[in-house]
Scaffold this motif. Structure first.
Motif, PDB file in Angstrom:
ATOM      1  N   ASN A  90     -22.604 -58.181 -29.792  1.00 21.44           N
ATOM      2  CA  ASN A  90     -23.290 -58.729 -30.962  1.00 21.44           C
ATOM      3  C   ASN A  90     -22.817 -60.142 -31.270  1.00 21.44           C
ATOM      4  OD1 ASN A  90     -24.720 -56.342 -31.287  1.00 21.44           O
ATOM      5  ND2 ASN A  90     -23.397 -55.551 -32.901  1.00 21.44           N
ATOM      6  N   VAL A  91     -21.510 -60.353 -31.172  1.00 18.89           N
ATOM      7  CA  VAL A  91     -20.951 -61.681 -31.438  1.00 18.89           C
ATOM      8  C   VAL A  91     -21.458 -62.684 -30.408  1.00 18.89           C
ATOM      9  CG1 VAL A  91     -18.808 -63.023 -31.379  1.00 18.89           C
ATOM     10  CG2 VAL A  91     -18.908 -60.876 -32.657  1.00 18.89           C
ATOM     11  N   LEU A  92     -21.428 -62.327 -29.150  1.00 19.27           N
ATOM     12  CA  LEU A  92     -21.880 -63.244 -28.102  1.00 19.27           C
ATOM     13  C   LEU A  92     -23.340 -63.636 -28.290  1.00 19.27           C
ATOM     14  CD1 LEU A  92     -20.168 -61.604 -24.982  1.00 19.27           C
ATOM     15  CD2 LEU A  92     -19.514 -63.742 -26.097  1.00 19.27           C
ATOM     16  N   ASP A  93     -24.157 -62.678 -28.678  1.00 20.95           N
ATOM     17  CA  ASP A  93     -25.577 -62.972 -28.902  1.00 20.95           C
ATOM     18  C   ASP A  93     -25.785 -63.869 -30.116  1.00 20.95           C
ATOM     19  OD1 ASP A  93     -26.270 -61.476 -26.716  1.00 20.95           O
ATOM     20  OD2 ASP A  93     -26.819 -59.683 -27.859  1.00 20.95           O
ATOM     21  N   ALA A  94     -24.867 -63.803 -31.089  1.00 15.10           N
ATOM     22  CA  ALA A  94     -25.040 -64.557 -32.332  1.00 15.10           C
ATOM     23  C   ALA A  94     -24.416 -65.945 -32.287  1.00 15.10           C
ATOM     24  CB  ALA A  94     -24.437 -63.770 -33.494  1.00 15.10           C
ATOM     25  N   LEU A  95     -23.511 -66.191 -31.355  1.00 19.31           N
ATOM     26  CA  LEU A  95     -22.838 -67.485 -31.308  1.00 19.31           C
ATOM     27  C   LEU A  95     -23.814 -68.599 -30.940  1.00 19.31           C
ATOM     28  CD1 LEU A  95     -19.522 -66.540 -29.443  1.00 19.31           C
ATOM     29  CD2 LEU A  95     -19.731 -67.275 -31.833  1.00 19.31           C
ATOM     30  N   PRO A  96     -23.645 -69.778 -31.519  1.00 21.71           N
ATOM     31  CA  PRO A  96     -24.487 -70.914 -31.117  1.00 21.71           C
ATOM     32  C   PRO A  96     -24.336 -71.205 -29.620  1.00 21.71           C
ATOM     33  CG  PRO A  96     -23.307 -71.405 -33.151  1.00 21.71           C
ATOM     34  CD  PRO A  96     -22.747 -70.111 -32.639  1.00 21.71           C
ATOM     35  N   ALA A  97     -25.406 -71.685 -29.024  1.00 24.57           N
ATOM     36  CA  ALA A  97     -25.409 -71.913 -27.570  1.00 24.57           C
ATOM     37  C   ALA A  97     -24.356 -72.922 -27.137  1.00 24.57           C
ATOM     38  CB  ALA A  97     -26.795 -72.377 -27.134  1.00 24.57           C
ATOM     39  N   ALA A  98     -23.992 -73.826 -28.030  1.00 22.32           N
ATOM     40  CA  ALA A  98     -23.026 -74.879 -27.679  1.00 22.32           C
ATOM     41  C   ALA A  98     -21.574 -74.454 -27.851  1.00 22.32           C
ATOM     42  CB  ALA A  98     -23.291 -76.121 -28.524  1.00 22.32           C
ATOM     43  N   THR A  99     -21.329 -73.170 -28.122  1.00 23.62           N
ATOM     44  CA  THR A  99     -19.951 -72.679 -28.226  1.00 23.62           C
ATOM     45  C   THR A  99     -19.197 -72.985 -26.937  1.00 23.62           C
ATOM     46  OG1 THR A  99     -20.660 -70.900 -29.705  1.00 23.62           O
ATOM     47  CG2 THR A  99     -18.523 -70.631 -28.600  1.00 23.62           C
ATOM     48  N   GLY A 100     -17.946 -73.410 -27.079  1.00 23.78           N
ATOM     49  CA  GLY A 100     -17.189 -73.822 -25.897  1.00 23.78           C
ATOM     50  C   GLY A 100     -16.710 -72.687 -25.029  1.00 23.78           C
ATOM     51  N   ARG A 101     -15.971 -71.749 -25.623  1.00 22.58           N
ATOM     52  CA  ARG A 101     -15.367 -70.676 -24.835  1.00 22.58           C
ATOM     53  C   ARG A 101     -14.989 -69.518 -25.755  1.00 22.58           C
ATOM     54  NH1 ARG A 101     -12.191 -74.648 -25.751  1.00 22.58           N
ATOM     55  NH2 ARG A 101     -12.979 -75.749 -23.926  1.00 22.58           N
ATOM     56  N   VAL A 102     -14.755 -68.379 -25.132  1.00 23.33           N
ATOM     57  CA  VAL A 102     -14.279 -67.187 -25.837  1.00 23.33           C
ATOM     58  C   VAL A 102     -12.951 -66.773 -25.226  1.00 23.33           C
ATOM     59  CG1 VAL A 102     -14.717 -64.756 -26.358  1.00 23.33           C
ATOM     60  CG2 VAL A 102     -16.601 -66.407 -26.411  1.00 23.33           C
TER      61      VAL A 102
END
Length: 290
Positions: A90-102
């Motif tokens: 759910n978090v991955l789907d909600a993060l903005p596309a420009a997020t750097g890394r997890v």
């Protein structure tokens, strides 16, 4: 640069403080409005949301690094199989596309029994307990996501630190411990684990687009026989040598006894080169209990 933490608890709070000490903007997700107020008072930027409620994740901030360090609340209604893999998805789907890394905090519980042998990142996974199975499922979700190619998976050994030394009250009271005295115990001090999170972030920034999440086993690299660990705790608090009784079958203590292994931190120390403040349980326990 800005950061986002899911799971700002025993480890996450330490990471937040380290980031804040370098003037980073740190957002933290919590389900509790009261906890959000506490975070705000610490100079953090709270986001009230629930990883199992997609609608609550609709306005996550854009950041360069996301730390997913969610612990399992055994009093919660959701099973661990839902909290870890579904929550991360759910978090991955909600993060903005420009997020750097997890940076995903996993566990050495993804490995199976090893008869006391050394285990590293190349060892096949074979989790036996629900927590290890759920963590491995979450790892696989991150690996399959586009953000995975820039991300890091940290498989942590047992975290200990202030207010987290198991069975210390029983040792003080001279009560027998229903834990195994044989087998290897793998540990990492919470402060060192937080330092490693930041070091792995720097490593990931310097090594982008690896194609898959980079995996590191996180321990102090100095496993100890379980009985020796508890004897050292007893010595430091001035208690009698511990007495051990066999844990009941099916309990977490009994399950841990079956997963006898030694965790290597060679890859971590070679690639990232972090200097541990507590290179073994002896230094860590001395700092906590002296």
């Amino acid at each position: 640069m800005s950061k986002l933490i899911f799971g700002c608890g025993y480890l996450g709070e330490r990471v937040a403080k380290l980031w804040r000490a370098t003037n980073e903007e740190v957002h933290v997700v919590t389900r509790s409005v009261e906890r959000a107020r506490e975070f705000a008072a610490q100079g953090l930027l709270p986001v009230v949301a629930n990883i199992l409620d997609k609608r609550s994740l609709s306005e996550l901030p854009q950041v360069d690094t996301v730390l997913f360090a969610v612990g399992y609340d055994r009093s919660a209604d959701a099973p661990i199989e839902e909290v870890y893999p579904t929550g991360l998805a759910n978090v991955l789907d909600a993060l903005p596309a420009a997020t750097g890394r997890v940076i995903y905090i996993s566990t050495t519980g993804v490995y199976g029994p090893a008869d006391g042998e050394w285990v590293d990142e190349e060892t096949p996974t074979a989790p036996q307990r629900d927590g290890g199975k759920a963590s491995l499922a979450a790892e696989q979700i991150l690996a399959a996501h586009p953000l995975g190619k820039n991300s890091v998976i940290l498989r942590l050994a047992g975290i200990y630190g202030p207010n987290r030394v198991p069975y210390i009250d029983k040792l003080r009271a001279g009560e027998p411990l229903a834990v195994p005295s044989a087998g290897w115990l793998n540990l990492i001090h919470a402060d060192d684990a937080a330092t490693i999170v930041l070091a792995s972030e720097k490593w990931a920034a310097a090594n982008p687009n690896s194609g898959a999440p980079e995996i590191f086993c996180v321990s102090d690299g100095q496993p100890v026989i379980r009985g020796e660990y508890y004897r050292e705790v007893a010595r430091l608090i001035g208690a009698a040598d511990p007495q051990f009784v066999a844990p009941e079958a099916g309990t977490p203590a009994a399950e841990r006894a079956r997963s006898d292994k030694r965790i290597s931190n060679r890859k971590l120390m070679t690639a990232i080169g972090v200097e541990l403040r507590y290179p073994s349980y002896r230094e860590g326990l001395a700092a906590i209990l002296s």
